[in-house]
Design a protein around this motif. Structure first.
Motif, mmCIF file in Angstrom:
data_model
loop_
_atom_site.group_PDB
_atom_site.id
_atom_site.type_symbol
_atom_site.label_atom_id
_atom_site.label_comp_id
_atom_site.label_asym_id
_atom_site.label_seq_id
_atom_site.Cartn_x
_atom_site.Cartn_y
_atom_site.Cartn_z
ATOM 1 N N ALA A 243 2.256 -3.649 0.019
ATOM 2 C CA ALA A 243 1.193 -3.174 1.159
ATOM 3 C C ALA A 243 0.734 -1.917 1.343
ATOM 4 O O ALA A 243 -0.319 -1.423 1.500
ATOM 5 C CB ALA A 243 1.809 -3.678 2.459
ATOM 6 N N MET A 244 1.670 -0.992 1.371
ATOM 7 C CA MET A 244 1.623 0.486 1.574
ATOM 8 C C MET A 244 0.740 1.015 0.153
ATOM 9 O O MET A 244 -0.107 1.794 0.430
ATOM 10 C CB MET A 244 2.763 1.193 1.666
ATOM 11 C CG MET A 244 2.409 2.880 1.851
ATOM 12 S SD MET A 244 4.085 3.834 1.884
ATOM 13 C CE MET A 244 4.748 3.097 3.153
ATOM 14 N N TRP A 245 0.964 0.421 -0.871
ATOM 15 C CA TRP A 245 0.313 1.055 -1.933
ATOM 16 C C TRP A 245 -1.152 0.593 -2.102
ATOM 17 O O TRP A 245 -2.190 1.079 -2.477
ATOM 18 C CB TRP A 245 1.096 0.462 -3.326
ATOM 19 C CG TRP A 245 0.491 0.929 -4.627
ATOM 20 C CD1 TRP A 245 0.710 2.280 -5.280
ATOM 21 C CD2 TRP A 245 -0.540 0.347 -5.543
ATOM 22 N NE1 TRP A 245 -0.150 2.184 -6.380
ATOM 23 C CE2 TRP A 245 -0.728 1.101 -6.548
ATOM 24 C CE3 TRP A 245 -1.082 -1.197 -5.371
ATOM 25 C CZ2 TRP A 245 -1.861 0.492 -7.636
ATOM 26 C CZ3 TRP A 245 -1.831 -1.591 -6.224
ATOM 27 C CH2 TRP A 245 -2.257 -0.781 -7.465
ATOM 28 N N ASN A 246 -1.239 -0.761 -1.527
ATOM 29 C CA ASN A 246 -2.764 -1.448 -1.609
ATOM 30 C C ASN A 246 -3.725 -0.714 -0.681
ATOM 31 O O ASN A 246 -4.812 -0.491 -0.654
ATOM 32 C CB ASN A 246 -2.672 -2.842 -1.124
ATOM 33 C CG ASN A 246 -2.306 -3.715 -2.264
ATOM 34 O OD1 ASN A 246 -2.321 -3.279 -3.500
ATOM 35 N ND2 ASN A 246 -1.441 -4.835 -1.776
ATOM 36 N N ALA A 247 -2.966 -0.197 0.704
ATOM 37 C CA ALA A 247 -3.622 0.455 1.787
ATOM 38 C C ALA A 247 -4.125 2.072 1.431
ATOM 39 O O ALA A 247 -5.056 2.553 1.744
ATOM 40 C CB ALA A 247 -3.057 0.591 2.762
ATOM 41 N N THR A 248 -3.119 2.692 0.437
ATOM 42 C CA THR A 248 -3.422 3.978 0.280
ATOM 43 C C THR A 248 -3.200 4.580 -1.024
ATOM 44 O O THR A 248 -3.643 5.609 -1.336
ATOM 45 C CB THR A 248 -2.045 4.714 1.092
ATOM 46 O OG1 THR A 248 -0.878 4.621 0.505
ATOM 47 C CG2 THR A 248 -2.196 4.225 2.542
ATOM 48 N N GLY A 249 -2.865 3.773 -2.097
ATOM 49 C CA GLY A 249 -2.456 4.040 -3.441
ATOM 50 C C GLY A 249 -1.262 5.060 -3.499
ATOM 51 O O GLY A 249 -0.907 5.522 -4.632
ATOM 52 N N MET A 250 -0.458 4.994 -2.383
ATOM 53 C CA MET A 250 0.825 5.754 -2.521
ATOM 54 C C MET A 250 2.045 4.945 -2.142
ATOM 55 O O MET A 250 1.778 3.524 -1.592
ATOM 56 C CB MET A 250 0.633 6.789 -1.690
ATOM 57 C CG MET A 250 -0.207 7.856 -1.611
ATOM 58 S SD MET A 250 -0.289 9.184 -0.438
ATOM 59 C CE MET A 250 1.242 10.025 -0.757
ATOM 60 N N VAL A 251 3.199 5.207 -2.513
ATOM 61 C CA VAL A 251 4.177 4.412 -2.263
ATOM 62 C C VAL A 251 5.373 5.182 -1.379
ATOM 63 O O VAL A 251 5.443 6.447 -1.335
ATOM 64 C CB VAL A 251 5.166 3.910 -3.518
ATOM 65 C CG1 VAL A 251 3.951 2.825 -4.308
ATOM 66 C CG2 VAL A 251 5.350 5.034 -4.378
ATOM 67 N N PRO A 252 6.261 4.500 -0.892
ATOM 68 C CA PRO A 252 7.185 5.201 0.097
ATOM 69 C C PRO A 252 8.240 6.024 -0.803
ATOM 70 O O PRO A 252 8.356 5.546 -1.911
ATOM 71 C CB PRO A 252 7.843 4.238 0.768
ATOM 72 C CG PRO A 252 7.818 2.862 0.029
ATOM 73 C CD PRO A 252 6.359 3.179 -0.681
ATOM 74 N N ASN A 253 8.748 7.006 -0.333
ATOM 75 C CA ASN A 253 9.809 7.904 -0.966
ATOM 76 C C ASN A 253 11.216 7.797 -0.189
ATOM 77 O O ASN A 253 11.969 8.430 -0.292
ATOM 78 C CB ASN A 253 9.599 9.030 -1.348
ATOM 79 C CG ASN A 253 8.902 10.085 0.046
ATOM 80 O OD1 ASN A 253 8.958 9.444 1.075
ATOM 81 N ND2 ASN A 253 8.536 11.165 -0.272
ATOM 82 N N LYS A 254 10.963 7.128 1.106
ATOM 83 C CA LYS A 254 12.119 6.955 2.090
ATOM 84 C C LYS A 254 12.348 5.509 2.661
ATOM 85 O O LYS A 254 11.336 5.151 2.928
ATOM 86 C CB LYS A 254 12.214 8.115 2.995
ATOM 87 C CG LYS A 254 12.126 9.559 2.535
ATOM 88 C CD LYS A 254 11.984 10.624 3.645
ATOM 89 C CE LYS A 254 12.135 11.992 3.275
ATOM 90 N NZ LYS A 254 11.122 12.347 2.207
ATOM 91 N N LEU A 255 13.797 5.133 2.836
ATOM 92 C CA LEU A 255 13.722 3.911 3.592
ATOM 93 C C LEU A 255 15.017 4.331 4.491
ATOM 94 O O LEU A 255 15.997 4.809 4.014
ATOM 95 C CB LEU A 255 14.282 2.878 2.774
ATOM 96 C CG LEU A 255 14.935 1.525 3.197
ATOM 97 C CD1 LEU A 255 13.925 1.059 4.435
ATOM 98 C CD2 LEU A 255 15.447 0.712 2.367
ATOM 99 N N LEU A 256 14.543 4.179 6.033
ATOM 100 C CA LEU A 256 15.516 4.638 6.730
ATOM 101 C C LEU A 256 16.050 3.054 7.704
ATOM 102 O O LEU A 256 15.210 2.335 8.229
ATOM 103 C CB LEU A 256 14.935 5.477 8.126
ATOM 104 C CG LEU A 256 14.573 6.832 7.397
ATOM 105 C CD1 LEU A 256 13.874 7.488 8.580
ATOM 106 C CD2 LEU A 256 15.489 7.433 6.761
#
Length: 310
Positions: free
Chosen positions: A162-175
């Motif tokens: 969902a993040m990639w679809n919205a921004t073209g970027m992926v997360p680099n952290k999971l808390l």
């Protein structure tokens, strides 16, 4: 009440406070993961906001005509102002405490400085977490990781997508709040992804390898005092992130005013909580104070996905 004119910086206690910060490394790491500091050199200025898909455009056309000017990278049309604000905490030593300490006054001052420094760090952490949680709501219908038919890995992968679809970027952290981590590692669907008894040895690194993209996984065990402060006997320790909260986010480890990071702390200097001051308040008190200045801003809300785990 204005501060008296006899305020002085205590270089010895400042050095001691800097060392104490290493004892609170987990809390400082959490602050850096959620809202890394952007050193600005001043108290006001502009920064890029990333609040829609168009904000994440790349400057892909760098071609220039022969003899022509290079293409210009500008501030985005969507900008905002940061205004660094002052913060400070203080703690006192009564003359009677000094008499009780005898020739161990230096240890008394260090004990007070330790309490002061830790509370400064945790106060800023609480401000960061409240800003983040106020800006990002939990995804509906997700997080029942105690349920035998829910796969936490699938849910996390869905939020990465969902993040990639919205921004073209992926997360680099999971808390992961500690409670969320316990539910994830005991989930039968997660167990089925691991061979034999490997579940007992599930680590943040192995969890990262199970996800659609590798991220830095952090299990948050830092706690803060909730419910009225030190003077309230009903106050309790609570997880700093909040019970069951899971955050997937993208933050640069070296952010600027221009880059797309989820959340940032704007400050004059990269180092906060670095100077301890002392001043006298007659007839009985010496005050020890630590001041810092910062502003926490959510810059790109689409670069964080929140799951509240039950």
């Amino acid at each position: 009440m204005p501060k008296p004119n006899n305020i002085t910086q205590r270089s010895d206690l400042t050095t001691y406070a800097f060392g104490i910060q290493q004892d609170e490394q987990e809390a400082r790491n959490l602050i850096k993961a959620l809202a890394p500091v952007v050193p600005t050199g001043g108290t006001t200025g502009r920064f890029n906001k990333f609040e829609d898909t168009q904000s994440f455009k790349a400057y892909t056309n760098a071609l220039r005509a022969v003899g022509g000017q290079s293409n210009e990278i500008k501030f985005l049309s969507d900008t905002d102002d940061y205004n660094v604000k002052p913060y400070g905490l203080r703690i006192s030593i009564d003359e009677f405490e000094r008499k009780q300490a005898g020739d161990q006054v230096a240890l008394l001052e260090q004990a007070k400085t330790r309490t002061l420094t830790i509370n400064c760090i945790l106060s800023h952490l609480a401000s960061v977490v409240s800003t983040v949680k106020a800006s990002v709501s939990a995804v509906n219908g997700k997080g029942n990781w105690s349920g035998p038919n829910v796969d936490p890995i699938n849910e996390l992968d869905g939020q990465i997508e969902a993040m990639w679809n919205a921004t073209g970027m992926v997360p680099n952290k999971l808390l992961l709040d500690f409670g969320a981590w316990i539910k994830l590692r005991n989930n039968p669907k997660v167990a089925a992804r691991l061979a034999g008894s490997e579940l007992a040895a599930l680590t943040p690194e192995k969890l990262s390898a199970l996800l659609a993209v590798p991220v830095k996984v952090s299990i948050v065990t830092t706690a803060i005092l909730a419910g009225g402060g030190l003077a309230n006997p009903s106050a309790t320790k609570a997880g700093a992130l909040g019970a069951g909260v899971s955050l997937l986010l993208h933050n640069s480890d070296m952010p600027t005013q221009y880059d797309p990071s989820f959340c940032k702390t704007f400050a004059e200097s990269e180092n906060l909580f670095t100077e301890v001051y002392q001043y006298r308040q007659e007839p009985h008190l010496d005050w020890f104070e630590n001041n810092w200045a910062a502003e926490v801003q959510v810059v790109a809300p689409a670069l964080c996905r929140r799951i509240d785990v039950t």
